[in-house]
Design a protein around this motif. Structure first.
Motif, short mmCIF file in Angstrom:
data_model
loop_
_atom_site.label_atom_id
_atom_site.label_comp_id
_atom_site.label_asym_id
_atom_site.label_seq_id
_atom_site.Cartn_x
_atom_site.Cartn_y
_atom_site.Cartn_z
N THR A 51 0.83 -1.21 0.00
CA THR A 51 0.00 0.00 0.00
C THR A 51 0.86 1.25 0.00
O THR A 51 0.63 2.19 -0.78
CB THR A 51 -0.92 0.00 1.24
N ARG A 52 1.86 1.28 0.89
CA ARG A 52 2.71 2.46 1.00
C ARG A 52 3.57 2.66 -0.24
O ARG A 52 3.78 3.79 -0.69
CB ARG A 52 3.59 2.34 2.25
N THR A 54 2.85 1.66 -3.30
CA THR A 54 1.97 2.10 -4.40
C THR A 54 1.69 3.59 -4.30
O THR A 54 1.73 4.32 -5.30
CB THR A 54 0.65 1.31 -4.37
N ARG A 55 1.41 4.05 -3.05
CA ARG A 55 1.14 5.47 -2.86
C ARG A 55 2.37 6.31 -3.20
O ARG A 55 2.26 7.36 -3.87
CB ARG A 55 0.71 5.73 -1.42
N ALA A 56 3.56 5.86 -2.76
CA ALA A 56 4.79 6.60 -3.05
C ALA A 56 5.07 6.62 -4.56
O ALA A 56 5.48 7.65 -5.11
CB ALA A 56 5.97 5.96 -2.31
N GLN A 58 2.86 6.44 -6.97
CA GLN A 58 1.90 7.33 -7.61
C GLN A 58 2.30 8.79 -7.41
O GLN A 58 2.18 9.61 -8.34
CB GLN A 58 0.50 7.09 -7.03
N GLN A 59 2.77 9.13 -6.21
CA GLN A 59 3.21 10.50 -5.94
C GLN A 59 4.41 10.87 -6.82
O GLN A 59 4.49 11.98 -7.34
CB GLN A 59 3.57 10.65 -4.46
N GLU A 62 3.27 11.47 -10.43
CA GLU A 62 2.65 12.79 -10.57
C GLU A 62 3.71 13.89 -10.59
O GLU A 62 3.67 14.81 -11.41
CB GLU A 62 1.67 13.01 -9.42
#
Length: 397
Positions: A51-52, A54-56, A58-59, A62
């Motif tokens: 989860t972490r 994937t979030r990193a 994605q950031q 962007e």
């Protein structure tokens, strides 16, 4: 660092902890000081790590998208407010604040480095970029006037959460304050720096370097004589002078004078090796193992003007390389937490043991002595310095 066949994307596992890792795209490498981004995800759970990570990821995607758009040649780009990362033309002055605006922190770093970073070591630039980069990551790249005390305390809490030592936090805050104050002064901005006066435990996680006992110093010096090569000459030279490793590694042969009435080494600034402070420039008598090392250098090094050519091959003294190699060699012989720098700490204790006056100790080691009066005059002559260093040698301390 262990591979894990079921590890989530962009992660690896070390000592049971998952870490995020992603390579910086080649077309964006100019924005980074490293080829990859890696940090701890602070979990042993593969699900939480996924989860972490994937979030990193994605950031980052962007952020990289915006970097690519900014770097693209678009209509009207010359009218955009750009970071002053490149030197301004001669005679062009950075504009002062207009209508309550100043500059963003990223622009402040560029101003700081452009005006103060010339002829400074790479560590100077790295410290400014990293420290202010942490602020941008946590608080955003704001106008200098927009940062608040709440931003500064949130930034402090984030550094503590990363388990940084108090000394590291102090260095980071010091760099940030310098960048903001300098850029504000250059652009005519009046502000109260919110990164001033932030409380934290400065002793948090700080482990002082241990000093080397006299018997350990003798063992190390004996092995230096036994091996009799240039890395050991460097160790021996430092051991009985208290020189910083970079000071010794960057010496020229002409800085070493063993034929003088008082053999000594001259510590002075060179293009390839700056000195830490103005008081670092000094002359230090050669005694004991340091005198032996100086004689071996002058007798054996003939194909270079450098005392230690292997650490001066790139136009800059590579003290980090010397430190890594010598600390690895020292490790089995010295107590825990002792390094090459411990010789410097030990020299101060050895001089104290013979009741050497503090200002003489400071002059030998190139330490700053408090008080305005100590800035006057030329200091103690070599005869006085030799007296106390001989006392250390004769006492076998």
């Amino acid at each position: 660092m262990l591979a894990h066949k079921n590890a989530p994307a962009h992660t690896f596992r070390k000592d049971g902890i998952f870490y995020f890792r992603r390579r910086v795209p080649t077309d964006l490498s100019q924005h980074y000081t490293s080829r990859q981004i890696a940090f701890s995800l602070r979990t042993r759970s593969a699900a939480a790590a996924a989860t972490r990570a994937t979030r990193a990821a994605q950031q980052l995607d962007e952020h990289w998208y915006h970097l690519r758009v900014k770097d693209r040649d678009i209509p009207g780009k010359h009218l955009l407010r750009m970071q002053q990362s490149a030197p301004l033309p001669s005679g062009v002055i950075q504009p002062a604040a207009i209508d309550g605006a100043s500059v963003k922190l990223s622009e402040a770093v560029a101003i700081y480095l452009r005006l103060k970073g010339s002829n400074r070591p790479v560590t100077f630039r790295r410290a400014a970029e990293r420290s202010c980069g942490y602020v941008i990551d946590i608080c955003g790249d704001k106008d200098l006037l927009s940062y608040t005390k709440a931003d500064a305390t949130r930034f402090r809490d984030a550094l503590i959460k990363r388990e940084l030592a108090g000394s590291s936090i102090t260095r980071i805050f010091g760099t940030i304050r310098s960048v903001i104050n300098f850029a504000a002064s250059e652009t005519g901005v009046t502000l109260t720096n919110p990164f001033t006066g932030i409380y934290y435990d400065r002793q948090l996680g700080v482990k002082g370097r241990a000093t080397l006992p006299s018997d350990v110093i003798k063992v190390v010096q004996h092995d230096c004589v036994k091996l009799d090569d240039d890395p050991r000459w460097l160790v021996a030279l430092v051991s009985d002078t208290g020189l910083r490793l970079a000071e010794a590694a960057g010496l020229q042969l002409g800085d070493i004078n063993v034929e003088a009435e008082i053999p000594h080494v001259v510590v002075r600034e060179h293009p390839w090796r700056r000195l830490k402070t103005s008081t670092s420039a000094r002359e230090v008598p050669l005694v004991g193992a340091s005198l032996w090392a100086a004689k071996r250098l002058l007798a054996k090094v003939s194909d270079s003007s450098f005392a230690f050519p292997r650490y001066n091959r790139s136009g800059k003294t590579n003290a980090n390389s010397a430190s890594a190699a010598l600390n690895k060699w020292l490790k089995p012989m010295v107590p825990e937490r002792c390094t090459m720098h411990s010789f410097r700490h030990s020299m101060r204790d050895r001089l104290r043991a013979v009741e050497c006056p503090a200002d003489i100790v400071d002059q030998i080691g190139g330490w700053q002595t408090d008080g305005i009066g100590h800035g006057y005059g030329r200091g103690y002559p070599l005869t006085v310095l030799l007296k106390w260093m001989k006392a250390v040698e004769q006492r076998g301390i």
